[in-house]
Write a protein that holds these residues in place. Structure first.
Motif, PDB file in Angstrom:
ATOM      1  N   LEU A 192       3.737   5.976 -13.116  1.00 11.94           N
ATOM      2  CA  LEU A 192       2.321   5.637 -12.956  1.00 11.94           C
ATOM      3  C   LEU A 192       1.913   4.478 -13.858  1.00 11.94           C
ATOM      4  O   LEU A 192       1.109   3.628 -13.468  1.00 11.94           O
ATOM      5  N   VAL A 193       2.474   4.428 -15.063  1.00  6.10           N
ATOM      6  CA  VAL A 193       2.197   3.316 -15.971  1.00  6.10           C
ATOM      7  C   VAL A 193       2.880   2.045 -15.470  1.00  6.10           C
ATOM      8  O   VAL A 193       2.282   0.959 -15.455  1.00  6.10           O
ATOM      9  N   GLU A 194       4.124   2.180 -15.025  1.00  2.00           N
ATOM     10  CA  GLU A 194       4.883   1.026 -14.546  1.00  2.00           C
ATOM     11  C   GLU A 194       4.162   0.303 -13.417  1.00  2.00           C
ATOM     12  O   GLU A 194       4.168  -0.939 -13.356  1.00  2.00           O
ATOM     13  N   HIS A 195       3.522   1.051 -12.542  1.00  4.24           N
ATOM     14  CA  HIS A 195       2.889   0.449 -11.378  1.00  4.24           C
ATOM     15  C   HIS A 195       1.373   0.266 -11.549  1.00  4.24           C
ATOM     16  O   HIS A 195       0.669  -0.003 -10.574  1.00  4.24           O
ATOM     17  N   GLY A 196       0.883   0.421 -12.766  1.00  7.91           N
ATOM     18  CA  GLY A 196      -0.478   0.003 -13.069  1.00  7.91           C
ATOM     19  C   GLY A 196      -1.578   0.990 -12.757  1.00  7.91           C
ATOM     20  O   GLY A 196      -2.754   0.629 -12.830  1.00  7.91           O
ATOM     21  N   LEU A 197      -1.249   2.241 -12.440  1.00 11.88           N
ATOM     22  CA  LEU A 197      -2.311   3.223 -12.198  1.00 11.88           C
ATOM     23  C   LEU A 197      -2.821   3.810 -13.505  1.00 11.88           C
ATOM     24  O   LEU A 197      -4.019   4.093 -13.633  1.00 11.88           O
ATOM     25  N   ASP A 216       2.622  12.422  -4.368  1.00  5.43           N
ATOM     26  CA  ASP A 216       3.234  13.534  -5.083  1.00  5.43           C
ATOM     27  C   ASP A 216       2.137  14.374  -5.735  1.00  5.43           C
ATOM     28  O   ASP A 216       1.289  13.854  -6.467  1.00  5.43           O
ATOM     29  N   ALA A 217       2.150  15.681  -5.483  1.00  7.16           N
ATOM     30  CA  ALA A 217       1.057  16.549  -5.946  1.00  7.16           C
ATOM     31  C   ALA A 217       0.926  16.546  -7.467  1.00  7.16           C
ATOM     32  O   ALA A 217      -0.192  16.574  -8.003  1.00  7.16           O
ATOM     33  N   SER A 218       2.050  16.494  -8.180  1.00  3.67           N
ATOM     34  CA  SER A 218       1.984  16.514  -9.646  1.00  3.67           C
ATOM     35  C   SER A 218       1.370  15.226 -10.187  1.00  3.67           C
ATOM     36  O   SER A 218       0.511  15.252 -11.083  1.00  3.67           O
ATOM     37  N   ARG A 219       1.801  14.085  -9.634  1.00  2.04           N
ATOM     38  CA  ARG A 219       1.232  12.812 -10.090  1.00  2.04           C
ATOM     39  C   ARG A 219      -0.243  12.721  -9.727  1.00  2.04           C
ATOM     40  O   ARG A 219      -1.057  12.234 -10.532  1.00  2.04           O
ATOM     41  N   VAL A 236       0.828  -1.198   0.000  1.00  3.31           N
ATOM     42  CA  VAL A 236       0.000   0.000   0.000  1.00  3.31           C
ATOM     43  C   VAL A 236       0.867   1.254   0.000  1.00  3.31           C
ATOM     44  O   VAL A 236       0.525   2.269  -0.615  1.00  3.31           O
ATOM     45  N   ALA A 237       2.006   1.189   0.691  1.00  4.09           N
ATOM     46  CA  ALA A 237       2.881   2.360   0.792  1.00  4.09           C
ATOM     47  C   ALA A 237       3.371   2.816  -0.580  1.00  4.09           C
ATOM     48  O   ALA A 237       3.549   4.018  -0.816  1.00  4.09           O
ATOM     49  N   LEU A 238       3.586   1.879  -1.492  1.00  5.50           N
ATOM     50  CA  LEU A 238       4.056   2.239  -2.826  1.00  5.50           C
ATOM     51  C   LEU A 238       3.012   3.073  -3.558  1.00  5.50           C
ATOM     52  O   LEU A 238       3.310   4.130  -4.135  1.00  5.50           O
ATOM     53  N   VAL A 239       1.764   2.606  -3.539  1.00  6.08           N
ATOM     54  CA  VAL A 239       0.686   3.348  -4.206  1.00  6.08           C
ATOM     55  C   VAL A 239       0.477   4.702  -3.528  1.00  6.08           C
ATOM     56  O   VAL A 239       0.275   5.721  -4.193  1.00  6.08           O
ATOM     57  N   ALA A 240       0.545   4.708  -2.196  1.00  2.00           N
ATOM     58  CA  ALA A 240       0.384   5.965  -1.465  1.00  2.00           C
ATOM     59  C   ALA A 240       1.477   6.954  -1.844  1.00  2.00           C
ATOM     60  O   ALA A 240       1.223   8.154  -1.992  1.00  2.00           O
ATOM     61  N   ALA A 241       2.709   6.451  -2.015  1.00  2.00           N
ATOM     62  CA  ALA A 241       3.809   7.332  -2.397  1.00  2.00           C
ATOM     63  C   ALA A 241       3.620   7.881  -3.809  1.00  2.00           C
ATOM     64  O   ALA A 241       3.912   9.052  -4.079  1.00  2.00           O
ATOM     65  N   ALA A 264     -10.380   4.272  -5.748  1.00  2.00           N
ATOM     66  CA  ALA A 264      -9.365   4.555  -4.731  1.00  2.00           C
ATOM     67  C   ALA A 264      -9.176   6.058  -4.559  1.00  2.00           C
ATOM     68  O   ALA A 264      -9.072   6.562  -3.434  1.00  2.00           O
ATOM     69  N   LEU A 265      -9.153   6.787  -5.676  1.00  2.00           N
ATOM     70  CA  LEU A 265      -8.950   8.231  -5.593  1.00  2.00           C
ATOM     71  C   LEU A 265     -10.144   8.919  -4.949  1.00  2.00           C
ATOM     72  O   LEU A 265      -9.996   9.862  -4.161  1.00  2.00           O
ATOM     73  N   GLU A 266     -11.352   8.449  -5.277  1.00  2.00           N
ATOM     74  CA  GLU A 266     -12.545   9.030  -4.651  1.00  2.00           C
ATOM     75  C   GLU A 266     -12.550   8.746  -3.153  1.00  2.00           C
ATOM     76  O   GLU A 266     -12.926   9.603  -2.348  1.00  2.00           O
ATOM     77  N   ALA A 267     -12.111   7.548  -2.761  1.00  2.00           N
ATOM     78  CA  ALA A 267     -12.040   7.220  -1.336  1.00  2.00           C
ATOM     79  C   ALA A 267     -11.033   8.110  -0.616  1.00  2.00           C
ATOM     80  O   ALA A 267     -11.276   8.568   0.509  1.00  2.00           O
ATOM     81  N   LEU A 268      -9.895   8.359  -1.256  1.00  2.00           N
ATOM     82  CA  LEU A 268      -8.906   9.251  -0.661  1.00  2.00           C
ATOM     83  C   LEU A 268      -9.457  10.666  -0.533  1.00  2.00           C
ATOM     84  O   LEU A 268      -9.145  11.382   0.426  1.00  2.00           O
ATOM     85  N   ALA A 269     -10.277  11.078  -1.493  1.00  2.00           N
ATOM     86  CA  ALA A 269     -10.869  12.420  -1.436  1.00  2.00           C
ATOM     87  C   ALA A 269     -11.788  12.577  -0.227  1.00  2.00           C
ATOM     88  O   ALA A 269     -11.940  13.678   0.309  1.00  2.00           O
ATOM     89  N   VAL A 270     -12.420  11.465   0.194  1.00  2.00           N
ATOM     90  CA  VAL A 270     -13.266  11.521   1.392  1.00  2.00           C
ATOM     91  C   VAL A 270     -12.419  11.851   2.623  1.00  2.00           C
ATOM     92  O   VAL A 270     -12.830  12.602   3.504  1.00  2.00           O
TER      93      VAL A 270
END
Length: 242
Positions: free
Chosen positions: A59-64, A20-23, A11-16, A86-92
């Motif tokens: 982002l492509v390498e890790h499947g997002l 990043d604000a640009s990604r 999970v830490a990899l996806v979170a990292a 996942a992004l919508e959940a993080l927005a909550v």
């Protein structure tokens, strides 16, 4: 047996990656199933093209994200609907940014009213329609999850969208997506996407601006949504102007 930090998904990899604000800005820009080139995503993220290419590669390498070729051009898209969830959940969970201009205030208000969450309708309008489907007995809330009542849905399919017409693919027919606007479920999954696509086909909804997630109801859409989902004008006005 004791557990170690190596157990389970990273999970830490996806979170990292999204930390990043640009990604995060690039992935968010693709949240309504758009395909955009690296140059446009660089502009949105406010970075150089070379920096954007580095971010997009990770982002492509890790499947997002995934890529699509069109002639000599490469376009980027969200790799899977689960990224949108996942992004919508993080927005909550995320704190709301304080708008720094009237334009920002207007855009935040528009997104809160009605928007695309990957390929399905979200915002207060999305929640209102989901509530209407639940009141008709086509959906139900169970253990904090949104569930399909398939017999009821196919007996009275909203906008003519039946379960059989969207069964292909590996997505669930119904999935509850917690909406960051009101922190309640809107309808995701194959049926949620099919309803949104049908509303576009009927010209009931339209993007407020090119390549924007915010959605507006057309005059035909106001009447159509009211009649199709058993709503009244007061409910629709409240969510679209509140």
């Amino acid at each position: 047996m004791s557990r170690t930090v190596d157990d389970g998904p990273d999970v830490a990899l996806v979170a990292a990656l999204l930390g990043d604000a640009s990604r995060a800005a690039m992935v968010t820009a693709l949240m309504d199933d758009l395909r955009l080139p690296a140059s446009e995503l660089a502009r949105i993220a406010g970075v150089s093209k070379s920096t954007a290419s580095e971010h997009l590669g990770r982002l492509v390498e890790h499947g997002l994200l995934a890529t699509e070729r069109c002639g000599r051009h490469t376009y980027y898209r969200v790799a899977d609907p689960v990224v949108g969830h996942a992004l919508e959940a993080l927005a909550v969970l995320a704190p709301r940014r304080r708008p720094n201009s009237l334009r920002s205030v207007r855009r935040q208000d528009e997104l809160a009213r009605a928007r695309l969450c990957y390929d399905h309708l979200a915002g207060r309008l999305g929640v209102l329609i989901t509530d209407a489907l639940r009141q008709r007995g086509l959906l139900r809330e169970e253990a904090g999850e949104l569930r399909l009542v398939q017999a009821a849905w196919d007996a009275d399919p909203p906008l003519g969208v039946t379960c059989a017409t969207v069964r292909a693919g590996r997505r669930p027919l119904v999935r509850g997506c917690v909406d960051w606007t009101v922190r309640r479920h809107h309808l995701a999954g194959a049926l949620g996407a099919a309803l949104a696509h049908r509303m576009f086909d009927l010209e009931w909804i339209q993007r407020r601006r090119d390549r924007e997630r915010a959605i507006g109801l057309t005059p035909d859409g106001t009447r159509g949504v009211r009649d199709a989902f058993g709503l009244d004008d007061t409910q629709i006005t409240a969510v679209m102007s509140g």
